[in-house]
Design a protein around this motif. Structure first.
Motif, PDB file in Angstrom:
ATOM      1  N   GLU A   3     -22.865 -13.815 -48.470  1.00  0.00           N
ATOM      2  CA  GLU A   3     -23.718 -13.069 -48.016  1.00  0.00           C
ATOM      3  C   GLU A   3     -25.012 -13.325 -48.588  1.00  0.00           C
ATOM      4  O   GLU A   3     -25.646 -13.090 -48.222  1.00  0.00           O
ATOM      5  CB  GLU A   3     -23.116 -11.565 -48.844  1.00  0.00           C
ATOM      6  N   HIS A  10     -12.619 -21.266 -57.600  1.00  0.00           N
ATOM      7  CA  HIS A  10     -13.301 -19.696 -57.196  1.00  0.00           C
ATOM      8  C   HIS A  10     -14.568 -20.489 -57.651  1.00  0.00           C
ATOM      9  O   HIS A  10     -15.096 -20.601 -57.928  1.00  0.00           O
ATOM     10  CB  HIS A  10     -12.517 -18.115 -57.891  1.00  0.00           C
ATOM     11  N   LYS A  66     -17.267 -18.147 -57.542  1.00  0.00           N
ATOM     12  CA  LYS A  66     -17.487 -17.127 -58.314  1.00  0.00           C
ATOM     13  C   LYS A  66     -17.657 -16.803 -59.870  1.00  0.00           C
ATOM     14  O   LYS A  66     -17.654 -17.429 -60.882  1.00  0.00           O
ATOM     15  CB  LYS A  66     -18.016 -15.540 -57.758  1.00  0.00           C
ATOM     16  N   THR A  67     -16.290 -16.838 -59.610  1.00  0.00           N
ATOM     17  CA  THR A  67     -15.933 -16.578 -60.788  1.00  0.00           C
ATOM     18  C   THR A  67     -14.843 -18.129 -62.092  1.00  0.00           C
ATOM     19  O   THR A  67     -14.807 -18.030 -62.822  1.00  0.00           O
ATOM     20  CB  THR A  67     -14.399 -15.720 -60.999  1.00  0.00           C
ATOM     21  N   ASP A  68     -15.644 -19.096 -60.991  1.00  0.00           N
ATOM     22  CA  ASP A  68     -14.871 -20.385 -61.384  1.00  0.00           C
ATOM     23  C   ASP A  68     -13.368 -20.220 -62.020  1.00  0.00           C
ATOM     24  O   ASP A  68     -13.096 -21.619 -62.112  1.00  0.00           O
ATOM     25  CB  ASP A  68     -16.084 -20.271 -63.272  1.00  0.00           C
ATOM     26  N   LYS A  69     -13.012 -19.336 -61.347  1.00  0.00           N
ATOM     27  CA  LYS A  69     -11.067 -19.057 -62.223  1.00  0.00           C
ATOM     28  C   LYS A  69     -10.288 -21.080 -60.990  1.00  0.00           C
ATOM     29  O   LYS A  69     -10.561 -20.974 -60.135  1.00  0.00           O
ATOM     30  CB  LYS A  69     -10.683 -18.107 -61.780  1.00  0.00           C
ATOM     31  N   LYS A 118       5.401 -10.731 -50.601  1.00  0.00           N
ATOM     32  CA  LYS A 118       4.259  -9.421 -50.458  1.00  0.00           C
ATOM     33  C   LYS A 118       2.807 -10.486 -51.055  1.00  0.00           C
ATOM     34  O   LYS A 118       1.946 -10.484 -51.237  1.00  0.00           O
ATOM     35  CB  LYS A 118       4.841  -9.069 -52.046  1.00  0.00           C
ATOM     36  N   LYS A 123      -1.250 -10.378 -49.648  1.00  0.00           N
ATOM     37  CA  LYS A 123      -1.750 -10.333 -50.821  1.00  0.00           C
ATOM     38  C   LYS A 123      -3.203 -10.730 -50.903  1.00  0.00           C
ATOM     39  O   LYS A 123      -4.452  -9.761 -50.190  1.00  0.00           O
ATOM     40  CB  LYS A 123      -1.443  -9.649 -52.054  1.00  0.00           C
ATOM     41  N   TRP A 124      -3.179 -11.818 -50.550  1.00  0.00           N
ATOM     42  CA  TRP A 124      -4.080 -12.411 -50.158  1.00  0.00           C
ATOM     43  C   TRP A 124      -4.731 -12.503 -49.350  1.00  0.00           C
ATOM     44  O   TRP A 124      -5.740 -13.541 -49.157  1.00  0.00           O
ATOM     45  CB  TRP A 124      -3.872 -13.849 -51.251  1.00  0.00           C
ATOM     46  N   LYS A 180      -5.539 -10.587 -46.917  1.00  0.00           N
ATOM     47  CA  LYS A 180      -6.114  -9.553 -47.082  1.00  0.00           C
ATOM     48  C   LYS A 180      -7.269  -9.000 -47.493  1.00  0.00           C
ATOM     49  O   LYS A 180      -8.294  -9.662 -47.573  1.00  0.00           O
ATOM     50  CB  LYS A 180      -4.907  -7.997 -47.266  1.00  0.00           C
ATOM     51  N   ARG A 181      -7.193 -10.062 -48.916  1.00  0.00           N
ATOM     52  CA  ARG A 181      -8.387 -10.389 -50.384  1.00  0.00           C
ATOM     53  C   ARG A 181      -8.799 -11.722 -49.141  1.00  0.00           C
ATOM     54  O   ARG A 181     -10.882 -11.234 -48.995  1.00  0.00           O
ATOM     55  CB  ARG A 181      -7.502 -10.761 -50.827  1.00  0.00           C
ATOM     56  N   ASN A 229     -10.803 -11.033 -45.524  1.00  0.00           N
ATOM     57  CA  ASN A 229     -12.081 -10.002 -45.664  1.00  0.00           C
ATOM     58  C   ASN A 229     -12.787 -11.186 -46.685  1.00  0.00           C
ATOM     59  O   ASN A 229     -14.529 -10.643 -46.459  1.00  0.00           O
ATOM     60  CB  ASN A 229     -11.341  -8.206 -46.608  1.00  0.00           C
ATOM     61  N   ASP A 230     -13.147 -11.467 -47.975  1.00  0.00           N
ATOM     62  CA  ASP A 230     -14.345 -12.242 -49.036  1.00  0.00           C
ATOM     63  C   ASP A 230     -14.373 -12.698 -47.466  1.00  0.00           C
ATOM     64  O   ASP A 230     -15.786 -13.603 -47.570  1.00  0.00           O
ATOM     65  CB  ASP A 230     -13.515 -12.515 -49.909  1.00  0.00           C
ATOM     66  N   SER A 290      -5.045 -13.560 -62.456  1.00  0.00           N
ATOM     67  CA  SER A 290      -4.813 -14.130 -61.694  1.00  0.00           C
ATOM     68  C   SER A 290      -6.357 -14.520 -61.025  1.00  0.00           C
ATOM     69  O   SER A 290      -6.661 -15.470 -59.648  1.00  0.00           O
ATOM     70  CB  SER A 290      -3.989 -13.677 -60.163  1.00  0.00           C
ATOM     71  N   CYS A 291      -7.447 -13.410 -60.831  1.00  0.00           N
ATOM     72  CA  CYS A 291      -9.066 -14.335 -61.472  1.00  0.00           C
ATOM     73  C   CYS A 291      -9.943 -13.923 -62.147  1.00  0.00           C
ATOM     74  O   CYS A 291     -10.517 -14.685 -61.819  1.00  0.00           O
ATOM     75  CB  CYS A 291      -9.464 -13.098 -59.655  1.00  0.00           C
ATOM     76  N   GLY A 342     -18.385  -7.891 -55.126  1.00  0.00           N
ATOM     77  CA  GLY A 342     -18.311  -8.337 -54.447  1.00  0.00           C
ATOM     78  C   GLY A 342     -17.325  -8.846 -53.775  1.00  0.00           C
ATOM     79  O   GLY A 342     -16.883  -9.927 -53.112  1.00  0.00           O
ATOM     80  N   GLU A 343     -15.436  -9.128 -54.740  1.00  0.00           N
ATOM     81  CA  GLU A 343     -14.207  -9.441 -54.261  1.00  0.00           C
ATOM     82  C   GLU A 343     -13.963  -8.780 -53.511  1.00  0.00           C
ATOM     83  O   GLU A 343     -13.942  -7.010 -54.653  1.00  0.00           O
ATOM     84  CB  GLU A 343     -14.045 -10.497 -54.670  1.00  0.00           C
ATOM     85  N   ASP A 344     -12.532  -8.942 -53.253  1.00  0.00           N
ATOM     86  CA  ASP A 344     -11.731  -8.140 -52.395  1.00  0.00           C
ATOM     87  C   ASP A 344     -10.744  -7.988 -53.459  1.00  0.00           C
ATOM     88  O   ASP A 344     -10.150  -9.047 -53.249  1.00  0.00           O
ATOM     89  CB  ASP A 344     -11.269  -8.098 -50.711  1.00  0.00           C
ATOM     90  N   ALA A 345     -10.932  -6.819 -54.174  1.00  0.00           N
ATOM     91  CA  ALA A 345      -9.406  -7.171 -54.918  1.00  0.00           C
ATOM     92  C   ALA A 345      -8.322  -6.231 -54.630  1.00  0.00           C
ATOM     93  O   ALA A 345      -7.670  -5.422 -55.579  1.00  0.00           O
ATOM     94  CB  ALA A 345      -9.900  -6.429 -56.689  1.00  0.00           C
ATOM     95  N   THR A 346      -7.980  -6.013 -53.704  1.00  0.00           N
ATOM     96  CA  THR A 346      -7.508  -4.893 -53.329  1.00  0.00           C
ATOM     97  C   THR A 346      -5.744  -4.829 -53.917  1.00  0.00           C
ATOM     98  O   THR A 346      -5.777  -5.868 -53.657  1.00  0.00           O
ATOM     99  CB  THR A 346      -6.960  -4.381 -51.716  1.00  0.00           C
ATOM    100  N   ASP A 406      -1.564  -3.266 -53.973  1.00  0.00           N
ATOM    101  CA  ASP A 406       0.256  -2.695 -53.050  1.00  0.00           C
ATOM    102  C   ASP A 406      -0.598  -0.945 -53.831  1.00  0.00           C
ATOM    103  O   ASP A 406      -0.714  -0.801 -55.429  1.00  0.00           O
ATOM    104  CB  ASP A 406       0.926  -2.936 -53.428  1.00  0.00           C
ATOM    105  N   LYS A 453     -22.148 -20.529 -68.238  1.00  0.00           N
ATOM    106  CA  LYS A 453     -22.407 -19.144 -67.180  1.00  0.00           C
ATOM    107  C   LYS A 453     -22.903 -17.878 -67.505  1.00  0.00           C
ATOM    108  O   LYS A 453     -23.645 -17.583 -67.123  1.00  0.00           O
ATOM    109  CB  LYS A 453     -21.520 -19.922 -66.197  1.00  0.00           C
ATOM    110  N   TYR A 497     -17.063 -14.646 -69.341  1.00  0.00           N
ATOM    111  CA  TYR A 497     -16.229 -15.256 -69.209  1.00  0.00           C
ATOM    112  C   TYR A 497     -15.509 -15.183 -71.085  1.00  0.00           C
ATOM    113  O   TYR A 497     -15.910 -16.055 -71.360  1.00  0.00           O
ATOM    114  CB  TYR A 497     -16.577 -16.510 -68.876  1.00  0.00           C
TER     115      TYR A 497
END
Lengths: 133, 186
Positions: A56, A77, A79-82, A100, A104-105, A107-108, A111-112, B54-55, B83-87, B89, B153, B157
């Protein structure tokens, strides 16, 4: 004689590829097939994994933007640096054991990175590629 | 004998005083902890901890009011989560949403959560850093220690500086800003 060698080689190949799967991935491959995917190809998966698209902010991103270039090592990551645990199942035994979680990942992250969900074919190819790491 | 008694009393007093650094992990610790519920309730829900954690740092539900969590933990909202997809279930989302609502700031008796609830009476911020109380608490920290600090940063955090953030403890005594060893203890 040559026959036997070929058979042996085929058997070993089958054994080797059997090690590159888990009940979870078997389930997913079957699901992707029933969703219309043909065979799965690690080479195609690898290309998609490394394919760069525009993010983006105009920067070029691929799966490696967060997972890193070496799948045997931890990623971060963008952005989140995780810290993201290694993707290679040869290093990280927990990978690809939970259908599952994989879905899940997919899909996410599809998309990202690609701004759309991945097709069954793309997911199967990527999974095939990742399982071989 | 007398001195022994005094020593015991002193030891007990010290133990009590150090309570602020202890999270109440069980009933008995909670009972003897004089500074109980001073902070924020630690997360005690496995799905919440796993899915959110997890994120990013799994921010305690007591850090935002329910009306904020309702906005954040919505199926559509999660598809574009900062800005992130965190969908998630449907069933997982429901359990996480319900847990956050039940433990939101205004539902909690922990002191910091009460303050957050009070500070958010008129709005529903999506970011904890937008809560007036949190802003006030951080306003004197120069930018070079947060944004300009490669090991921090952003204020997002929490646990980069709040060494006991996972336990819900954000007390100044537990702050350790990376690359600024003298800050937080002066």
């Amino acid at each position: 004689m040559k026959w036997h060698k070929l058979l042996l080689a085929l058997g070993m190949l089958a054994a080797a590829s059997a090690a590159l799967a888990t009940p979870a991935t078997d389930e997913l491959f079957a699901r992707y097939k029933s969703a219309g995917a043909a065979g799965f190809d690690a080479e195609r998966g690898s290309k998609n994994w490394n394919r760069e698209v525009q993010g983006e902010a105009g920067e070029m991103v691929s799966c490696t933007a967060c997972h890193g270039k070496d799948l045997g090592k931890e990623g971060r990551h963008r952005k989140t640096d995780k810290v993201i645990k290694p993707m290679a199942p040869s290093v990280n035994k927990e990978r690809y054991t939970d259908a599952k979680k994989i879905e899940k990942w997919f899909k996410r992250n599809c998309n990202d990175v690609w701004s759309r969900e991945c097709t069954a074919q793309e997911k199967g190819d990527l999974l095939k590629f990742l399982l071989g790491q | 004998m007398r001195t022994n008694f005094k020593a015991a009393l002193l030891a007990a007093a010290l133990l009590m005083a150090s309570g602020s650094a202890l999270a109440e992990t069980n009933f008995w610790q909670w009972l003897v902890n004089f500074s109980r519920q001073k902070e924020v309730k630690p997360v005690d829900n496995k799905a919440y901890l796993e899915e959110c954690g997890s994120c990013h740092f799994a921010y305690q539900p007591g850090l935002l009011p329910g009306k904020s969590w309702a906005k954040l933990l919505d199926e559509k909202a999660l598809a574009d989560h900062f800005g992130e997809d965190a969908t998630l279930d449907k069933d997982v989302l429901k359990s996480i949403h319900d847990y956050a609502m039940e433990n939101a700031a205004e539902k909690s008796w922990y002191k910091r959560s009460r303050k957050i609830a009070l500070a958010t009476e008129d709005d529903a911020p999506l970011r904890i850093t937008e809560v007036r109380y949190i802003k006030r608490k951080h306003h004197d920290i120069p930018e070079k220690m947060v944004k300009g600090n490669k090991d921090v940063k952003s204020q997002a955090y929490c646990n980069a500086c709040h060494t006991k953030a996972e336990e819900g403890i954000f007390d100044e005594d537990t702050v350790d800003i990376p690359n600024f060893p003298n800050r937080g203890h002066d």
